[in-house]
Design a protein around this motif. Structure first.
Motif, PDB file in Angstrom:
ATOM      1  N   LYS A  33     101.862  -0.708  85.633  1.00 10.30           N
ATOM      2  CA  LYS A  33     102.595   0.040  84.566  1.00 10.30           C
ATOM      3  C   LYS A  33     104.117  -0.125  84.782  1.00 10.30           C
ATOM      4  CE  LYS A  33     101.926   2.640  80.877  1.00 10.30           C
ATOM      5  NZ  LYS A  33     102.163   4.015  80.932  1.00 10.30           N
ATOM      6  N   ALA A  34     104.611  -0.494  83.631  1.00 13.26           N
ATOM      7  CA  ALA A  34     106.183  -0.592  83.668  1.00 13.26           C
ATOM      8  C   ALA A  34     107.059   0.668  84.134  1.00 13.26           C
ATOM      9  CB  ALA A  34     106.900  -1.013  82.385  1.00 13.26           C
ATOM     10  N   GLY A  35     108.255   0.535  85.025  1.00 11.65           N
ATOM     11  CA  GLY A  35     108.902   1.606  85.264  1.00 11.65           C
ATOM     12  C   GLY A  35     110.214   1.494  84.900  1.00 11.65           C
ATOM     13  N   VAL A  36     110.841   2.651  85.262  1.00 11.05           N
ATOM     14  CA  VAL A  36     112.525   2.467  84.899  1.00 11.05           C
ATOM     15  C   VAL A  36     113.320   2.782  86.294  1.00 11.05           C
ATOM     16  CG1 VAL A  36     112.247   3.049  82.432  1.00 11.05           C
ATOM     17  CG2 VAL A  36     112.434   4.891  84.345  1.00 11.05           C
ATOM     18  N   SER A  37     114.487   2.417  85.912  1.00 15.00           N
ATOM     19  CA  SER A  37     115.447   2.683  87.408  1.00 15.00           C
ATOM     20  C   SER A  37     115.608   4.075  87.568  1.00 15.00           C
ATOM     21  CB  SER A  37     116.787   2.108  87.220  1.00 15.00           C
ATOM     22  OG  SER A  37     117.361   2.550  86.011  1.00 15.00           O
ATOM     23  N   LYS A  38     115.787   4.564  88.836  1.00 16.00           N
ATOM     24  CA  LYS A  38     115.887   6.182  89.270  1.00 16.00           C
ATOM     25  C   LYS A  38     114.788   6.792  88.695  1.00 16.00           C
ATOM     26  CE  LYS A  38     121.001   5.433  89.041  1.00 16.00           C
ATOM     27  NZ  LYS A  38     122.378   6.134  88.670  1.00 16.00           N
ATOM     28  N   SER A  39     113.436   6.325  88.719  1.00 13.62           N
ATOM     29  CA  SER A  39     112.534   6.939  88.196  1.00 13.62           C
ATOM     30  C   SER A  39     111.583   8.117  89.042  1.00 13.62           C
ATOM     31  CB  SER A  39     111.317   6.170  87.578  1.00 13.62           C
ATOM     32  OG  SER A  39     111.075   5.095  88.492  1.00 13.62           O
ATOM     33  N   ILE A  47     108.683   8.710  81.857  1.00 11.86           N
ATOM     34  CA  ILE A  47     108.945   7.459  81.804  1.00 11.86           C
ATOM     35  C   ILE A  47     108.482   6.703  80.497  1.00 11.86           C
ATOM     36  CG2 ILE A  47     108.410   5.281  83.229  1.00 11.86           C
ATOM     37  CD1 ILE A  47     108.406   6.642  85.799  1.00 11.86           C
ATOM     38  N   ASP A  48     107.330   7.148  80.364  1.00  9.54           N
ATOM     39  CA  ASP A  48     106.535   6.620  79.125  1.00  9.54           C
ATOM     40  C   ASP A  48     107.384   6.933  77.818  1.00  9.54           C
ATOM     41  OD1 ASP A  48     104.527   5.483  80.641  1.00  9.54           O
ATOM     42  OD2 ASP A  48     103.082   6.944  80.027  1.00  9.54           O
ATOM     43  N   ASN A  49     108.122   7.743  77.707  1.00  7.70           N
ATOM     44  CA  ASN A  49     108.923   8.156  76.640  1.00  7.70           C
ATOM     45  C   ASN A  49     110.088   7.225  76.458  1.00  7.70           C
ATOM     46  OD1 ASN A  49     107.255  10.464  76.096  1.00  7.70           O
ATOM     47  ND2 ASN A  49     108.885  11.827  77.061  1.00  7.70           N
ATOM     48  N   VAL A  50     110.538   6.608  77.591  1.00  7.35           N
ATOM     49  CA  VAL A  50     111.594   5.554  77.478  1.00  7.35           C
ATOM     50  C   VAL A  50     111.074   4.114  77.351  1.00  7.35           C
ATOM     51  CG1 VAL A  50     113.411   4.618  78.676  1.00  7.35           C
ATOM     52  CG2 VAL A  50     113.198   6.863  78.810  1.00  7.35           C
ATOM     53  N   ARG A  51     109.841   3.968  78.212  1.00  6.46           N
ATOM     54  CA  ARG A  51     109.632   2.510  78.323  1.00  6.46           C
ATOM     55  C   ARG A  51     108.104   2.688  78.598  1.00  6.46           C
ATOM     56  NH1 ARG A  51     110.735  -1.528  83.365  1.00  6.46           N
ATOM     57  NH2 ARG A  51     109.805  -3.544  82.505  1.00  6.46           N
ATOM     58  N   ASP A  52     107.244   2.019  77.830  1.00  6.07           N
ATOM     59  CA  ASP A  52     105.654   2.131  77.986  1.00  6.07           C
ATOM     60  C   ASP A  52     105.130   0.719  77.537  1.00  6.07           C
ATOM     61  OD1 ASP A  52     103.214   2.975  77.913  1.00  6.07           O
ATOM     62  OD2 ASP A  52     103.034   4.040  76.031  1.00  6.07           O
ATOM     63  N   SER A  53     104.844   0.065  78.584  1.00  6.63           N
ATOM     64  CA  SER A  53     104.218  -1.243  78.772  1.00  6.63           C
ATOM     65  C   SER A  53     103.519  -1.743  80.216  1.00  6.63           C
ATOM     66  CB  SER A  53     105.441  -2.266  78.464  1.00  6.63           C
ATOM     67  OG  SER A  53     106.347  -2.372  79.451  1.00  6.63           O
ATOM     68  N   PHE A  54     103.151  -2.827  80.237  1.00  7.27           N
ATOM     69  CA  PHE A  54     102.419  -3.250  81.483  1.00  7.27           C
ATOM     70  C   PHE A  54     103.051  -4.647  81.786  1.00  7.27           C
ATOM     71  CE2 PHE A  54      99.238  -0.683  79.396  1.00  7.27           C
ATOM     72  CZ  PHE A  54      98.810  -0.042  80.378  1.00  7.27           C
ATOM     73  N   VAL A  55     103.361  -4.747  83.089  1.00  6.83           N
ATOM     74  CA  VAL A  55     104.058  -5.926  83.599  1.00  6.83           C
ATOM     75  C   VAL A  55     103.367  -6.751  84.737  1.00  6.83           C
ATOM     76  CG1 VAL A  55     106.294  -4.954  82.904  1.00  6.83           C
ATOM     77  CG2 VAL A  55     105.327  -4.571  85.304  1.00  6.83           C
ATOM     78  N   VAL A  56     103.664  -8.090  84.681  1.00  6.45           N
ATOM     79  CA  VAL A  56     103.039  -9.041  85.800  1.00  6.45           C
ATOM     80  C   VAL A  56     104.469  -9.932  86.343  1.00  6.45           C
ATOM     81  CG1 VAL A  56     101.558 -10.736  86.523  1.00  6.45           C
ATOM     82  CG2 VAL A  56     100.776  -9.021  84.914  1.00  6.45           C
ATOM     83  N   TRP A  57     104.359  -9.902  87.592  1.00  2.65           N
ATOM     84  CA  TRP A  57     105.501 -10.654  88.385  1.00  2.65           C
ATOM     85  C   TRP A  57     105.112 -12.039  88.685  1.00  2.65           C
ATOM     86  CZ3 TRP A  57     110.098  -8.215  87.734  1.00  2.65           C
ATOM     87  CH2 TRP A  57     110.249  -6.830  87.315  1.00  2.65           C
ATOM     88  N   ILE A  90     110.522 -13.489  87.902  1.00  2.00           N
ATOM     89  CA  ILE A  90     110.316 -13.304  86.238  1.00  2.00           C
ATOM     90  C   ILE A  90     109.243 -12.333  86.012  1.00  2.00           C
ATOM     91  CG2 ILE A  90     109.494 -14.752  84.220  1.00  2.00           C
ATOM     92  CD1 ILE A  90     110.547 -17.126  86.027  1.00  2.00           C
ATOM     93  N   GLN A  91     109.332 -11.706  84.995  1.00  2.00           N
ATOM     94  CA  GLN A  91     108.407 -10.483  84.441  1.00  2.00           C
ATOM     95  C   GLN A  91     107.923 -10.682  83.191  1.00  2.00           C
ATOM     96  OE1 GLN A  91     109.846  -6.036  84.215  1.00  2.00           O
ATOM     97  NE2 GLN A  91     109.898  -6.825  82.199  1.00  2.00           N
ATOM     98  N   PHE A  92     106.513 -10.821  83.171  1.00  2.00           N
ATOM     99  CA  PHE A  92     105.699 -10.932  82.065  1.00  2.00           C
ATOM    100  C   PHE A  92     105.348  -9.473  81.657  1.00  2.00           C
ATOM    101  CE2 PHE A  92     101.472 -10.559  80.383  1.00  2.00           C
ATOM    102  CZ  PHE A  92     101.354 -11.295  79.467  1.00  2.00           C
ATOM    103  N   THR A  93     105.490  -9.377  80.171  1.00  2.00           N
ATOM    104  CA  THR A  93     105.541  -8.145  79.531  1.00  2.00           C
ATOM    105  C   THR A  93     104.534  -8.129  78.842  1.00  2.00           C
ATOM    106  OG1 THR A  93     107.781  -7.521  80.329  1.00  2.00           O
ATOM    107  CG2 THR A  93     106.643  -6.115  78.922  1.00  2.00           C
TER     108      THR A  93
END
Length: 203
Positions: A33-39, A47-57, A90-93
């Motif tokens: 689950k994607a995060g945000v800085s200073k979370s 967090i989901d209110n700002v950024r809601d997605s899934f990531v792979v590195w 590199i981030q896959f989103t």
């Protein structure tokens, strides 16, 4: 900051077969689950209110070899000529139904000092790179938008919607201090690849 070019793009630059290969490879890796800085001190809902997605590195050399020539060329052709000497993983989103990333900029306003890879220490995000891996006809919503209101290059304060970014394999490069967002996906799924190029702090 007023720039000659707020962004630089290459339409359908990555072949379909490579876009499909990246998506297929991402499906075999651990998804987060994607995060945000200073979370650290805020809830997952906040967090989901700002950024809601899934990531792979990814840190696969072939991907850097694929993307970096476009980054170097854009840095020169757009007239930025930023001092770049490293690149983050590199981030896959993946954006599913109703997922999004609200207004943000990728540059933290200062170089990395702690809680990062030693290779990033003392470096600052200079350029952001976003690549759409599936065609815009496969999902609704999910537009990439820019906010250029602090420049003289637009006539009003409305966000600029990068519609070229709905074409599969299109690469867009922009300064990491640029405010941008991905609007909520209202149907289907949106897949993208994101990378940040680093350099010494601005002087």
């Amino acid at each position: 900051m007023n720039l000659q070019n707020n962004y630089y793009f290459y339409e359908k630059a990555i072949p379909n077969r490579l876009c499909d290969r990246i998506i297929k490879e991402a499906e075999t890796r651990q998804e987060h689950k994607a995060g945000v800085s200073k979370s650290k001190d805020i809830t997952q809902q906040e967090i989901d209110n700002v950024r809601d997605s899934f990531v792979v590195w990814f840190n696969d050399p072939w991907l850097y070899n694929l993307v970096l020539p476009f980054v170097r060329n854009a840095n020169q052709e757009a007239g930025w000529n930023f001092d770049i000497d490293w690149n983050e993983n590199i981030q896959f989103t993946k954006y599913k139904l109703n997922q999004h990333y609200d207004w943000h900029c990728d540059d933290f306003g200062k170089p990395y000092t702690t809680n990062c890879s030693p290779k990033y220490l003392g470096k600052q995000r200079k350029l952001s790179i976003s690549i759409l891996l599936n065609d815009g006809s496969e999902f609704k919503g999910g537009n990439l938008q820019f906010d250029f209101r602090n420049t003289n290059n637009i006539k009003d304060n409305k966000p600029y919607t990068f519609l070229n970014g709905r074409k599969k394999g299109t690469i867009v490069v922009f300064p990491s201090f640029t405010w941008h967002r991905v609007q909520p996906v209202t149907d289907g799924e949106r897949y993208s690849l994101v990378m940040w190029s680093l350099g010494k702090p601005y002087r």
